[in-house]
Write an enzyme that holds these catalytic residues in place. Structure first.
Site, PDB file in Angstrom:
ATOM      1  N   GLU A 289       0.820  -1.227   0.000  1.00  0.00           N
ATOM      2  CA  GLU A 289       0.000   0.000   0.000  1.00  0.00           C
ATOM      3  C   GLU A 289       0.845   1.266   0.000  1.00  0.00           C
ATOM      4  O   GLU A 289       0.808   2.041   0.950  1.00  0.00           O
ATOM      5  CB  GLU A 289      -0.886   0.024   1.261  1.00  0.00           C
ATOM      6  CG  GLU A 289      -1.740  -1.195   1.482  1.00  0.00           C
ATOM      7  CD  GLU A 289      -2.378  -1.219   2.878  1.00  0.00           C
ATOM      8  OE1 GLU A 289      -1.921  -0.486   3.776  1.00  0.00           O
ATOM      9  OE2 GLU A 289      -3.330  -1.984   3.060  1.00  0.00           O
ATOM     10  N   PRO A 290       1.618   1.501  -1.037  1.00  0.00           N
ATOM     11  CA  PRO A 290       2.464   2.705  -1.034  1.00  0.00           C
ATOM     12  C   PRO A 290       1.670   3.967  -1.365  1.00  0.00           C
ATOM     13  O   PRO A 290       0.818   3.962  -2.247  1.00  0.00           O
ATOM     14  CB  PRO A 290       3.478   2.411  -2.154  1.00  0.00           C
ATOM     15  CG  PRO A 290       2.756   1.489  -3.089  1.00  0.00           C
ATOM     16  CD  PRO A 290       1.749   0.713  -2.263  1.00  0.00           C
ATOM     17  N   GLY A 291       1.932   5.033  -0.635  1.00  0.00           N
ATOM     18  CA  GLY A 291       1.339   6.326  -0.959  1.00  0.00           C
ATOM     19  C   GLY A 291       2.445   7.303  -1.315  1.00  0.00           C
ATOM     20  O   GLY A 291       2.711   7.604  -2.481  1.00  0.00           O
ATOM     21  N   ARG A 292       3.139   7.753  -0.279  1.00  0.00           N
ATOM     22  CA  ARG A 292       4.199   8.748  -0.437  1.00  0.00           C
ATOM     23  C   ARG A 292       5.206   8.380  -1.530  1.00  0.00           C
ATOM     24  O   ARG A 292       5.555   9.214  -2.371  1.00  0.00           O
ATOM     25  CB  ARG A 292       4.943   8.880   0.895  1.00  0.00           C
ATOM     26  CG  ARG A 292       5.995   9.990   0.932  1.00  0.00           C
ATOM     27  CD  ARG A 292       6.872   9.841   2.184  1.00  0.00           C
ATOM     28  NE  ARG A 292       6.085   9.702   3.390  1.00  0.00           N
ATOM     29  CZ  ARG A 292       5.559  10.715   4.075  1.00  0.00           C
ATOM     30  NH1 ARG A 292       5.775  11.953   3.686  1.00  0.00           N
ATOM     31  NH2 ARG A 292       4.827  10.496   5.153  1.00  0.00           N
ATOM     32  N   ARG A 329       2.977  20.076   5.939  1.00  0.00           N
ATOM     33  CA  ARG A 329       3.974  19.130   6.467  1.00  0.00           C
ATOM     34  C   ARG A 329       5.069  19.785   7.310  1.00  0.00           C
ATOM     35  O   ARG A 329       5.429  19.249   8.360  1.00  0.00           O
ATOM     36  CB  ARG A 329       4.581  18.299   5.331  1.00  0.00           C
ATOM     37  CG  ARG A 329       3.523  17.444   4.608  1.00  0.00           C
ATOM     38  CD  ARG A 329       4.152  16.446   3.656  1.00  0.00           C
ATOM     39  NE  ARG A 329       4.946  15.467   4.362  1.00  0.00           N
ATOM     40  CZ  ARG A 329       6.260  15.463   4.448  1.00  0.00           C
ATOM     41  NH1 ARG A 329       6.975  16.377   3.814  1.00  0.00           N
ATOM     42  NH2 ARG A 329       6.875  14.553   5.142  1.00  0.00           N
ATOM     43  N   TYR A 333       4.984  18.189  10.938  1.00  0.00           N
ATOM     44  CA  TYR A 333       6.007  17.164  11.188  1.00  0.00           C
ATOM     45  C   TYR A 333       7.432  17.711  11.180  1.00  0.00           C
ATOM     46  O   TYR A 333       8.374  16.920  11.083  1.00  0.00           O
ATOM     47  CB  TYR A 333       5.986  16.092  10.087  1.00  0.00           C
ATOM     48  CG  TYR A 333       4.676  15.468   9.731  1.00  0.00           C
ATOM     49  CD1 TYR A 333       3.854  14.895  10.700  1.00  0.00           C
ATOM     50  CD2 TYR A 333       4.285  15.393   8.397  1.00  0.00           C
ATOM     51  CE1 TYR A 333       2.669  14.275  10.325  1.00  0.00           C
ATOM     52  CE2 TYR A 333       3.100  14.766   8.031  1.00  0.00           C
ATOM     53  CZ  TYR A 333       2.302  14.215   8.996  1.00  0.00           C
ATOM     54  OH  TYR A 333       1.143  13.594   8.627  1.00  0.00           O
ATOM     55  N   CYS A 359      -1.282  33.738   9.704  1.00  0.00           N
ATOM     56  CA  CYS A 359      -1.031  34.351  11.005  1.00  0.00           C
ATOM     57  C   CYS A 359      -0.764  33.304  12.071  1.00  0.00           C
ATOM     58  O   CYS A 359      -1.573  33.095  12.989  1.00  0.00           O
ATOM     59  CB  CYS A 359      -2.212  35.227  11.388  1.00  0.00           C
ATOM     60  SG  CYS A 359      -2.481  36.479  10.138  1.00  0.00           S
ATOM     61  N   TYR A 388       0.702  14.159   0.584  1.00  0.00           N
ATOM     62  CA  TYR A 388       0.320  14.845   1.826  1.00  0.00           C
ATOM     63  C   TYR A 388       0.515  16.364   1.697  1.00  0.00           C
ATOM     64  O   TYR A 388       0.839  17.040   2.665  1.00  0.00           O
ATOM     65  CB  TYR A 388       1.087  14.259   3.023  1.00  0.00           C
ATOM     66  CG  TYR A 388       0.920  12.757   3.121  1.00  0.00           C
ATOM     67  CD1 TYR A 388      -0.308  12.223   3.493  1.00  0.00           C
ATOM     68  CD2 TYR A 388       1.953  11.886   2.792  1.00  0.00           C
ATOM     69  CE1 TYR A 388      -0.499  10.841   3.550  1.00  0.00           C
ATOM     70  CE2 TYR A 388       1.775  10.507   2.853  1.00  0.00           C
ATOM     71  CZ  TYR A 388       0.547   9.999   3.235  1.00  0.00           C
ATOM     72  OH  TYR A 388       0.357   8.635   3.282  1.00  0.00           O
TER      73      TYR A 388
HETATM   74  C1  PLP Z   1      -1.186   6.047   5.130  1.00  0.00           C
HETATM   75  C2  PLP Z   1      -1.291   4.595   4.889  1.00  0.00           C
HETATM   76  C3  PLP Z   1      -0.519   3.990   3.879  1.00  0.00           C
HETATM   77  C4  PLP Z   1       0.459   4.754   3.019  1.00  0.00           C
HETATM   78  O1  PLP Z   1       1.531   5.261   3.719  1.00  0.00           O
HETATM   79  P1  PLP Z   1       2.739   5.974   2.915  1.00  0.00           P
HETATM   80  O2  PLP Z   1       3.708   6.332   3.948  1.00  0.00           O
HETATM   81  O3  PLP Z   1       2.165   7.153   2.226  1.00  0.00           O
HETATM   82  O4  PLP Z   1       3.269   4.964   1.940  1.00  0.00           O
HETATM   83  C5  PLP Z   1      -0.691   2.636   3.679  1.00  0.00           C
HETATM   84  N1  PLP Z   1      -1.551   1.892   4.431  1.00  0.00           N
HETATM   85  C6  PLP Z   1      -2.293   2.447   5.415  1.00  0.00           C
HETATM   86  C7  PLP Z   1      -3.217   1.603   6.202  1.00  0.00           C
HETATM   87  C8  PLP Z   1      -2.193   3.811   5.681  1.00  0.00           C
HETATM   88  O5  PLP Z   1      -2.923   4.361   6.652  1.00  0.00           O
END
Ligand code: PLP
Length: 434
Positions: A289-292, A329, A333, A359, A388
């Site tokens: 499940e890659p996002g970033r 971000r 973070y 502000c 993000y």
């Molecule tokens: C946020 C999330 C991801 C993706 O995380 P990244 O750091 O963006 O790769 C994958 N699985 C779950 C369950 C998440 O909450």
């Protein structure tokens, strides 16, 4: 994607993405950022379709030898154009709300390639997900399991369920993005997950098909993944020894990207090697499940310098027209984003505190950042803003949402226009009794 020469001035890391200088001004693939700024105004998000496809394909190639669904984590960037590009590449989707499921479906991702994650799904959201056979629901707690079982029975369906385990592994670039430790709110402790799994398969109200984890974000080495996945392997062996079936393993996401700390982190290929080592002999269907790591490098936030405010002591303030409402971000973070002048000027390198107009003292993108000399009206690009960035944006300070632009080769299009003030205010209603 157009090849770009390596960047030539200080403060720049080597990029392997679709943004780079052509004739000394920054381009997104074949399109000039200065021209985009003139056309759509600033601040604006600019995405490179070529980079997005290239990052997705890195996963596809890495996991080609494994039976693995690449489920893009929609929350990193939920734009429909982004989802459509990934859907065309064959991606599935990892979602955390009904809204994200609806977006994934709208982009053409089939329900059997959608995973519904999240630790606080409402009854309404679960009921919605249950209306799509084949959609996998990742259950994150016992109370959620009990609610889901009751809803499934009421709707007369038996959903595919994977239990998200909390393997108690510390990982992630920052406390606020670590999710796999026992004191985080995410996932089910190992013992309890085993009990729930047994109970679920015995009751039969749901199809308990597997185990999963997601331990954090911006993880740059494979060690924590190996530790977490090793725990899932042990659990799988244990359940199978009891005569139960475990068919799916959800590896989670969380692989980090280079925000300027060096291009030496683990890559999808490294993850795939570990996945093959840990699960290769188990005959399970995997999901990652890659996002970033798919979308971060594919986007920049383009911003214009409003003015320059020298101080008696300390770096000069570089006040830009992007704020923490556009890119949260750094505030949330302490994240580092490379800030790249679009058309660097000759002259002495200068230290700037780069701040937005919101502000809040927290509306600070960088302190003491060394840049080529800047003047009011110059453009800068915040790199690595595809993940993000827009997805976390707000309208704080009644600032209009930044428009989003997609570039593909020499073509570009606005994929999300900047609304006007009238449209923003028209979403509200004032009761006639005040
Ligand atoms: C946020 C999330 C991801 C993706 O995380 P990244 O750091 O963006 O790769 C994958 N699985 C779950 C369950 C998440 O909450």
């Amino acid at each position: 994607m157009e090849p770009h020469a390596p960047l030539q001035f200080l403060n720049m890391t080597a990029h392997t993405d679709g943004f780079g200088p052509l004739n000394s001004t920054l381009h997104a693939e074949g399109v000039s950022m200065a021209a985009l700024a003139d056309a759509v105004g600033t601040p604006a998000y600019v995405y490179s379709a070529g980079t997005l496809r290239a990052r997705y394909r890195t996963y596809e190639e890495a996991f080609a030898g494994l039976d693995c669904l690449i489920a893009y984590a929609v929350k990193a960037n939920a734009g429909l154009a982004i989802l459509k590009i990934l859907a065309a590449e064959g991606a599935g989707a990892d979602t955390v709300s009904e809204g994200e499921i609806r977006r994934a479906l709208a982009a053409g991702i089939a329900p059997d390639r959608i995973i519904f994650s999240g630790m606080g799904k409402t009854d309404a959201e679960l009921a919605f997900a249950l209306s799509f056979p084949g959609l996998q629901i990742n259950v994150e707690s016992r109370p959620e399991f009990e609610r889901l079982s009751a809803l499934a029975a009421a709707q007369g369906v038996r959903p595919l369920v994977v239990f998200r385990v909390n393997p108690d592994v510390a990982a992630g670039g920052h406390d606020k993005i670590s999710t796999g430790r026992s004191d985080n709110k995410f996932g089910i402790p190992v013992d309890e997950a085993l009990d729930l799994y047994r109970q679920a398969q015995a009751a039969g109200l749901v199809q308990a098909v597997g185990l999963g984890c997601h331990i954090g974000s911006q993880i740059r080495e494979t060690t924590p993944f190996r530790a977490a996945w090793g725990a899932l392997r042990e659990m799988t062996l244990k359940l199978r020894a009891e005569g139960r079936t475990v068919e799916r393993i959800d590896l989670g996401g969380g692989l980090g990207v280079d925000y300027g700390d060096g291009d030496t982190g683990a890559r999808p290929a490294d993850l795939a090697v570990v996945a093959a080592e840990v699960f290769g002999d188990l005959g399970v269907k995997l999901a990652v499940e890659p996002g970033r790591s798919i979308v971060a490098d594919a986007g920049v936030l383009l911003s214009r310098v409003i003015h320059i405010n020298p101080r008696r002591a300390g770096p000069t303030f570089l006040v830009v027209d992007a704020g923490m409402n556009d890119l949260l971000r750094p505030t949330l973070y302490e994240a580092w984003h490379e800030i790249e002048p679009v058309a660097p000027r000759a002259g002495n390198l200068t230290a700037y505190d780069v701040v937005g107009p919101v502000c809040e003292t927290g509306d600070t993108f960088a302190r003491g950042r060394i840049l080529t000399p800047m003047i009011a009206g110059d453009l800068v690009a915040f790199r690595g803003a595809g993940a993000y960035g827009a997805s976390m944006a707000s309208e704080y300070n009644s600032r209009l949402p930044a428009p989003e632009v997609l570039v593909d080769g020499n073509r570009w299009a606005v994929v999300r226009p900047r609304p006007n003030y009238g449209a923003v205010m028209a979403r509200e209603q004032v009761p006639d009794w005040i």
